[in-house]
Design a protein around this motif. Sequence first.
Motif, mmCIF file in Angstrom:
data_model
loop_
_atom_site.group_PDB
_atom_site.id
_atom_site.type_symbol
_atom_site.label_atom_id
_atom_site.label_comp_id
_atom_site.label_asym_id
_atom_site.label_seq_id
_atom_site.Cartn_x
_atom_site.Cartn_y
_atom_site.Cartn_z
ATOM 1 N N ASN A 185 0.861 -1.190 0.000
ATOM 2 C CA ASN A 185 0.000 0.000 0.000
ATOM 3 C C ASN A 185 0.893 1.234 0.000
ATOM 4 O O ASN A 185 1.607 1.485 0.967
ATOM 5 N N PRO A 186 0.885 2.032 -1.068
ATOM 6 C CA PRO A 186 1.763 3.209 -1.124
ATOM 7 C C PRO A 186 1.572 4.171 0.041
ATOM 8 O O PRO A 186 2.527 4.836 0.457
ATOM 9 N N ASP A 187 0.353 4.252 0.576
ATOM 10 C CA ASP A 187 0.097 5.158 1.704
ATOM 11 C C ASP A 187 0.912 4.750 2.936
ATOM 12 O O ASP A 187 1.327 5.601 3.722
ATOM 13 N N ASN A 188 1.132 3.467 3.104
ATOM 14 C CA ASN A 188 1.880 2.992 4.270
ATOM 15 C C ASN A 188 3.346 3.392 4.220
ATOM 16 O O ASN A 188 4.014 3.438 5.261
ATOM 17 N N ARG A 189 3.858 3.663 3.053
ATOM 18 C CA ARG A 189 5.269 4.030 2.946
ATOM 19 C C ARG A 189 5.543 5.414 3.520
ATOM 20 O O ARG A 189 6.700 5.785 3.710
ATOM 21 N N ARG A 190 4.470 6.167 3.782
ATOM 22 C CA ARG A 190 4.613 7.475 4.422
ATOM 23 C C ARG A 190 4.355 7.397 5.919
ATOM 24 O O ARG A 190 4.364 8.412 6.608
#
Length: 271
Positions: free
Chosen positions: A177-182
């Motif tokens: 999930n790209p959001d988790n990378r933040r």
Amino acid sequence: MAKIGRNAPCPCGSGKKYKKCCINKKPRKQMVMVGTNEPVKGFYYDKEKMQLMGLTEDDRQIEAHTTFSQTIYIGDSGKEKITSRIQDKVIPDAKDLLRHLSSFDLIIGIDTNTKTINSEEISATGIIHCKLAPAPGKPGYNATMQMPGFLLFRNCPKALHPEKLAWMNIINRFNRNPDNRRKRFAIVTDHDLDNHIPFNKKQTAIFKDFYMPNNFTLMYGRGDGSSDSILNDLIKRCDKRSTTILNCFEKDGFYEDSNVKIPFDQIPKLK
């Protein structure tokens, strides 16, 4: 310090009576270790950032190249036993530990046990998610815990420890999930303490070309004995889950969870 009555609530916060909990526990000590690349005459402590800056002879402030806080006790053999450790932060007490942990979006406890069943090496990973947030209207923090599931695999390659395989699996699942990378995640584990610093600093690969990503940090908690802190409690819960799973496979040939029955032959095989 006032003597604690045998029937009084244990000061560790377990909810048990002192005589049923920590009465025989060896005294714990909190230690902070700091290393700098050049000689210093002292340190400046930034309580808000939980960091120590070295003060050189010419009054410059320099960053420490290594910092970790740990809780220890002296075992029966006279050797030092580490019950928990956190890198890159100065954490003198339980209050600061909770403050630091609350800065993460999620704390993930992981413990993997392996047992030979039907001539195969079966590994089960207990997983627990924990979120700490300031308690509204009062001092302290509220902890929300959830057992989201577990990992099962068999015949893990000899070159890869099953616990590291679990780290990699969980990291990959979150970072799909790209959001988790933040976001910021902490993995609490009782495995390979000596390499936590190079893993966290991306100096050493976990396995082959797999490095700890920037949004994940390893922390150490020891699961045996008393729950000295939330780190130890998380590992104990995960260890209990993984042990239960393996015992079910050994005894019954399957494990049943939330009305889902997993037969032995459906455990993923790695080789």
